[in-house]
Design a protein around this motif. Sequence first.
Motif, PDB file in Angstrom:
ATOM      1  N   ARG A 139      33.123  21.363  37.682  1.00 41.64           N
ATOM      2  CA  ARG A 139      33.525  22.772  37.673  1.00 41.64           C
ATOM      3  C   ARG A 139      33.444  23.256  36.242  1.00 41.64           C
ATOM      4  O   ARG A 139      33.856  22.571  35.306  1.00 41.64           O
ATOM      5  CB  ARG A 139      34.969  22.892  38.166  1.00 41.64           C
ATOM      6  CG  ARG A 139      35.663  24.189  37.720  1.00 41.64           C
ATOM      7  CD  ARG A 139      37.149  24.161  37.941  1.00 41.64           C
ATOM      8  NE  ARG A 139      37.475  24.258  39.350  1.00 41.64           N
ATOM      9  CZ  ARG A 139      37.329  25.360  40.079  1.00 41.64           C
ATOM     10  NH1 ARG A 139      36.856  26.458  39.518  1.00 41.64           N
ATOM     11  NH2 ARG A 139      37.649  25.366  41.336  1.00 41.64           N
ATOM     12  N   GLY A 162      31.525  39.824  46.614  1.00 40.15           N
ATOM     13  CA  GLY A 162      32.961  39.519  46.666  1.00 40.15           C
ATOM     14  C   GLY A 162      33.270  38.034  46.615  1.00 40.15           C
ATOM     15  O   GLY A 162      34.306  37.590  47.110  1.00 40.15           O
ATOM     16  N   ALA A 163      32.350  37.231  46.024  1.00 39.71           N
ATOM     17  CA  ALA A 163      32.585  35.781  45.942  1.00 39.71           C
ATOM     18  C   ALA A 163      33.288  35.455  44.632  1.00 39.71           C
ATOM     19  O   ALA A 163      32.995  36.049  43.597  1.00 39.71           O
ATOM     20  CB  ALA A 163      31.260  35.028  46.028  1.00 39.71           C
ATOM     21  N   ASP A 164      34.231  34.517  44.688  1.00 46.32           N
ATOM     22  CA  ASP A 164      34.903  34.131  43.438  1.00 46.32           C
ATOM     23  C   ASP A 164      34.384  32.808  42.889  1.00 46.32           C
ATOM     24  O   ASP A 164      34.726  32.417  41.772  1.00 46.32           O
ATOM     25  CB  ASP A 164      36.429  34.096  43.602  1.00 46.32           C
ATOM     26  CG  ASP A 164      36.861  33.494  44.931  1.00 46.32           C
ATOM     27  OD1 ASP A 164      36.048  32.757  45.532  1.00 46.32           O
ATOM     28  OD2 ASP A 164      37.991  33.755  45.353  1.00 46.32           O
ATOM     29  N   VAL A 165      33.575  32.115  43.679  1.00 43.52           N
ATOM     30  CA  VAL A 165      33.047  30.828  43.252  1.00 43.52           C
ATOM     31  C   VAL A 165      31.542  30.803  43.495  1.00 43.52           C
ATOM     32  O   VAL A 165      31.070  31.303  44.510  1.00 43.52           O
ATOM     33  CB  VAL A 165      33.707  29.672  44.051  1.00 43.52           C
ATOM     34  CG1 VAL A 165      33.134  28.331  43.648  1.00 43.52           C
ATOM     35  CG2 VAL A 165      35.220  29.682  43.880  1.00 43.52           C
ATOM     36  N   ALA A 172      38.901  30.446  49.285  1.00 44.25           N
ATOM     37  CA  ALA A 172      37.783  30.707  48.376  1.00 44.25           C
ATOM     38  C   ALA A 172      36.629  31.386  49.110  1.00 44.25           C
ATOM     39  O   ALA A 172      36.359  31.094  50.279  1.00 44.25           O
ATOM     40  CB  ALA A 172      37.301  29.400  47.748  1.00 44.25           C
ATOM     41  N   VAL A 173      35.965  32.306  48.422  1.00 39.79           N
ATOM     42  CA  VAL A 173      34.757  32.938  48.939  1.00 39.79           C
ATOM     43  C   VAL A 173      33.606  32.482  48.045  1.00 39.79           C
ATOM     44  O   VAL A 173      33.648  32.666  46.831  1.00 39.79           O
ATOM     45  CB  VAL A 173      34.874  34.476  48.925  1.00 39.79           C
ATOM     46  CG1 VAL A 173      33.603  35.108  49.464  1.00 39.79           C
ATOM     47  CG2 VAL A 173      36.091  34.911  49.731  1.00 39.79           C
ATOM     48  N   ALA A 218      27.509  37.104  42.781  1.00 35.07           N
ATOM     49  CA  ALA A 218      28.835  36.736  43.282  1.00 35.07           C
ATOM     50  C   ALA A 218      29.730  37.968  43.303  1.00 35.07           C
ATOM     51  O   ALA A 218      30.397  38.257  44.313  1.00 35.07           O
ATOM     52  CB  ALA A 218      29.444  35.631  42.420  1.00 35.07           C
ATOM     53  N   ALA A 219      29.718  38.708  42.217  1.00 33.13           N
ATOM     54  CA  ALA A 219      30.552  39.913  42.148  1.00 33.13           C
ATOM     55  C   ALA A 219      30.149  40.892  43.256  1.00 33.13           C
ATOM     56  O   ALA A 219      31.002  41.455  43.953  1.00 33.13           O
ATOM     57  CB  ALA A 219      30.409  40.566  40.774  1.00 33.13           C
ATOM     58  N   ASP A 238      34.066  27.170  34.542  1.00 33.66           N
ATOM     59  CA  ASP A 238      34.313  28.575  34.829  1.00 33.66           C
ATOM     60  C   ASP A 238      34.195  28.803  36.336  1.00 33.66           C
ATOM     61  O   ASP A 238      34.854  28.140  37.110  1.00 33.66           O
ATOM     62  CB  ASP A 238      33.354  29.475  34.032  1.00 33.66           C
ATOM     63  CG  ASP A 238      33.428  29.177  32.532  1.00 33.66           C
ATOM     64  OD1 ASP A 238      34.534  28.892  32.037  1.00 33.66           O
ATOM     65  OD2 ASP A 238      32.379  29.205  31.873  1.00 33.66           O
ATOM     66  N   GLN A 239      33.262  29.686  36.720  1.00 31.74           N
ATOM     67  CA  GLN A 239      33.163  30.080  38.113  1.00 31.74           C
ATOM     68  C   GLN A 239      32.267  29.122  38.920  1.00 31.74           C
ATOM     69  O   GLN A 239      32.238  29.171  40.145  1.00 31.74           O
ATOM     70  CB  GLN A 239      32.533  31.491  38.102  1.00 31.74           C
ATOM     71  CG  GLN A 239      32.609  32.269  39.349  1.00 31.74           C
ATOM     72  CD  GLN A 239      31.860  33.593  39.190  1.00 31.74           C
ATOM     73  OE1 GLN A 239      31.025  33.783  38.301  1.00 31.74           O
ATOM     74  NE2 GLN A 239      32.145  34.528  40.095  1.00 31.74           N
ATOM     75  N   SER A 267      26.101  35.075  38.733  1.00 26.92           N
ATOM     76  CA  SER A 267      27.393  35.685  38.466  1.00 26.92           C
ATOM     77  C   SER A 267      27.445  37.135  38.977  1.00 26.92           C
ATOM     78  O   SER A 267      28.412  37.561  39.617  1.00 26.92           O
ATOM     79  CB  SER A 267      27.649  35.604  36.962  1.00 26.92           C
ATOM     80  OG  SER A 267      28.721  36.399  36.606  1.00 26.92           O
TER      81      SER A 267
END
Lengths: 331, 331
Positions: free
Chosen positions: A157, A121-124, A21-22, A117-118, A159-160, A114
């Motif tokens: 948790r 390059g983070a997914d969480v 996870a990033v 994060a994009a 979604d993201q 959000s």
Amino acid sequence: MDLAQQVRRTIARYRLLPPGAVVLAGVSGGSDSVALVHLLLELAGHGDFRVAAIAHVNHQLRPTADRDERLCRELAARLGLPISIEAADVRGYAASQRLSLEDAARRVRYDHLSRAAAAHGADVVAVGHTRDDQAETFLMKLARGAGAAGLGGVYPRRDQVVRPLLDVTRRQLRQYLSERGEPWVEDESNQDLSNPRNRVRHVVLPELERLVGGDVTGALARAAELVRDDAAWLDEQAARRFESLVERINDELAIDAASLLAEPVPLRRRVLLRALRAVADREVGFEHVQAAADVLAGACRGTEVPGARLELRREKLVLSKRGLTRSDTLI
Amino acid sequence: MDLAQQVRRTIARYRLLPPGAVVLAGVSGGSDSVALVHLLLELAGHGDFRVAAIAHVNHQLRPTADRDERLCRELAARLGLPISIEAADVRGYAASQRLSLEDAARRVRYDHLSRAAAAHGADVVAVGHTRDDQAETFLMKLARGAGAAGLGGVYPRRDQVVRPLLDVTRRQLRQYLSERGEPWVEDESNQDLSNPRNRVRHVVLPELERLVGGDVTGALARAAELVRDDAAWLDEQAARRFESLVERINDELAIDAASLLAEPVPLRRRVLLRALRAVADREVGFEHVQAAADVLAGACRGTEVPGARLELRREKLVLSKRGLTRSDTLI
């Protein structure tokens, strides 16, 4: 168990950070989120996730907003992390969207997190809600009457977004930071007793602690978790029953009365709730579900609730849409 | 809907009084139970149940105990109902059984009600708990940490005892009595703020009402009902899963780990709770269920909780009894 171990257990328990996870961490500058960043870095050292950046939203609501932003910048520089900062016109957004300041600030914040994060390059996205937030939210939802839906507190948790601090207390986090000489900012608006959450925190919970002589925050947080997990599974079951029991005929919904009565109470109520919501196209209260259950049980032949009419027709419970009348809006 | 209709609906909703029921009403002399007797008589007039008698326990705890008894006698005489009165040595019973005065009084009271019901040929005992009691009990259970079991409030029916006033408020009952010029006694100990329930009633609930600006008692009572009914059904399901999943081998319990992990969280937790209780032979807290779930999920190979040891052994979760150590008693 030390604090980092406790947080690691929460992460494992709810599978918050899958291997590789990033993570982007949301930071206000307060103790909870500052501790979150330190703890995530500590755990990333021997974990299999990576902290990509931190993100801060300057809501421009409080006189100390710029001080908070400065602390977050310094934190990022000291830790060698990229930081994403957004200044948001929360007042303007609240006015244009007709939201409370609190709701507007939340939306703006999660939108920014959000996007940040994009960009990194983070997914969480990790945020700093604690067991205290869990207890306070649960008690407020209870007092407000969360309706037939959603009694639970804060989700580990959604979604993201993940909340790795949900099993630890604000006090533990402050102690952790103090021991390391790490600074944070105090949000002076947390002392404002005209704010309902602050009253819960500073007046209601201490009063409850005094009278039961125990760890009320812990008790409420555990109850929130139990109730939330029970409800999540029951809602899932009810959604399946709804699909198999409910027929759509033109604008009406019809449910075979005997089949629905054969369902256990928790599923029967939730199927009725779904049916009422679908027909009335609005949020539905527990009293309306009860009224529907009374019709189903044959206590009366029919009833009206805001947005819907219910009646027993040839062994079927039939729900039809109806316009709202003036008296409904008073409910 | 008038008050009697509301009570009739509660009776129908929970099937509290089957056709032909013979009812004994428990009466303290306070507004709730005095109103209960009047309402039951009113409904019996066009219902299909009968009020056989009323019963009063003189707990001999308060200076006004004899005044309360006198009011109950006068009530019975005026309504032409037999009355069963018992003077109880609650202090002595509490001391000999090592119970709190409150617990001792409750046991003595329900014992007497049950004997009085038998003596008067009644099959149901009605008592005067209201929606306010429901809300207060629920909030206190939440704050005390009802453990993994029993978050719900007061039950509409339990064994022989029914509570037809559970959907109406104390205020409604007082208004009902006032309008009819019917007397009741005020229990002055209800003003004593050193009693936790009175603090909930007079301090915590009004504070919550102020801060959410709504009907908190109603919201809590509805939540209590939802949570109670959800839990009752989930407990039933878990009891069945327990029987099919758990093997008893000598003094140990063994559960196939993969099968239990395949169960949804609410049932998995409740099966673990049952297993822990069975082995440890004591009440088990939520944190111990969580510890067991961590072992099951493979987060650690084994753990100890008060009264039980848990470990993963060849794909089975094995629970064995262990003696309590000094540190356990501190928990």
